[in-house]
Design an enzyme around this catalytic site. Structure first.
Site, PDB file in Angstrom:
ATOM      1  N   HIS A 199       0.811  -1.213   0.000  1.00  0.00           N
ATOM      2  CA  HIS A 199       0.000   0.000   0.000  1.00  0.00           C
ATOM      3  C   HIS A 199       0.853   1.275   0.000  1.00  0.00           C
ATOM      4  O   HIS A 199       2.046   1.258   0.334  1.00  0.00           O
ATOM      5  CB  HIS A 199      -0.920   0.025   1.230  1.00  0.00           C
ATOM      6  CG  HIS A 199      -0.167   0.037   2.532  1.00  0.00           C
ATOM      7  ND1 HIS A 199       0.411   1.172   3.059  1.00  0.00           N
ATOM      8  CD2 HIS A 199       0.118  -0.964   3.399  1.00  0.00           C
ATOM      9  CE1 HIS A 199       1.003   0.886   4.202  1.00  0.00           C
ATOM     10  NE2 HIS A 199       0.853  -0.411   4.433  1.00  0.00           N
ATOM     11  N   GLU A 256      -2.094  -7.090   7.530  1.00  0.00           N
ATOM     12  CA  GLU A 256      -0.736  -7.011   8.058  1.00  0.00           C
ATOM     13  C   GLU A 256      -0.562  -7.928   9.262  1.00  0.00           C
ATOM     14  O   GLU A 256      -1.538  -8.300   9.937  1.00  0.00           O
ATOM     15  CB  GLU A 256      -0.417  -5.556   8.439  1.00  0.00           C
ATOM     16  CG  GLU A 256       0.969  -5.317   9.045  1.00  0.00           C
ATOM     17  CD  GLU A 256       2.122  -5.690   8.113  1.00  0.00           C
ATOM     18  OE1 GLU A 256       2.217  -6.883   7.763  1.00  0.00           O
ATOM     19  OE2 GLU A 256       2.929  -4.809   7.777  1.00  0.00           O
TER      20      GLU A 256
END
Length: 222
Positions: free
Chosen positions: A16, A89
């Site tokens: 990202h 994550e």
């Protein structure tokens, strides 16, 4: 293409764009922190390049910083962004929201254990191996339905991408620290070499911000 070779598949594993916590050096983990203005522009710029690879699927973590990055590519390609929570994550537990310095100040014994190889001492955290295993599992599952010759884009986060790629490739965990992290909005590329009765995945790009180029070298793998 060599005799007997079949068009293999390709996976782009894309981190990202930037967030305010990235800039401040704060551990994000599974805390849902949005892209900042720079991160949103990074996503738009990178999406324009990645679209040239003509992906057929985009699968993203559900955390907004990843999903919004993936959506920039979806807007260019017209593809729907699919969600897979296994791409989240690594969970850093009680460390989330803290800088490295703050983590050491607040949890000195636990952080020392972490530095010595025991990742189980921080409350609510998972290990790098656990995170890598779940991303690798997700990748294998998505590849089952990816036709030969097509490209899959997975959009996720730095730690889980690094460990997931290495887990998928079967690289021993003791060697993982020899691979650097992925920069914001950079990607790594896995390519499949495939023959009639044999296939193998290889790492073609690592932490790249440019499109993959053909390898023209005597070092081309056989």
């Amino acid at each position: 293409m060599k005799p007997g070779a079949v068009a293999g598949r390709r996976v782009i594993l894309w981190r990202h764009g930037r967030t305010e916590w990235n800039l401040a050096g704060r551990v994000q983990g599974q805390t849902d922190i949005p892209l900042d203005a720079v991160g949103r522009q990074q996503a738009v710029d990178a999406a324009a390049r990645l679209a040239a690879l003509m992906p057929s699927r985009i699968v993203s973590s559900d955390l907004s910083r990843a999903f919004d990055t993936a959506s920039a590519l979806g807007a260019v390609t017209g593809l729907e962004v699919e969600i897979d929570v296994r791409l989240r994550e690594l969970a850093f537990g009680a460390r989330e929201g803290l800088t490295w310095r703050e983590s050491w100040e607040r949890f000195p014994a636990e952080m020392q254990a972490w530095a010595d190889g025991d990742e189980t001492q921080i409350e609510g955290a998972e290990t790098h191996a656990q995170a890598g295993a779940r991303l690798a599992e997700a990748l294998r599952e998505h590849l089952e339905s990816l036709p030969l010759g097509e490209t899959l884009v997975l959009v996720a986060h730095g730690a889980v991408l690094r460990t997931g790629i290495l887990s998928f490739l079967g690289i021993a965990e003791e060697s993982w620290r020899q691979f650097g992290g992925l920069s914001n909005c950079h990607w790594s590329v896995l390519e499949e070499s495939r023959y009639e009765d044999w296939s193998q995945w290889r790492l073609a790009e690592w932490n790249s911000g440019s499109l993959p180029e053909p390898v023209m070298s005597d070092d081309e793998a056989e």
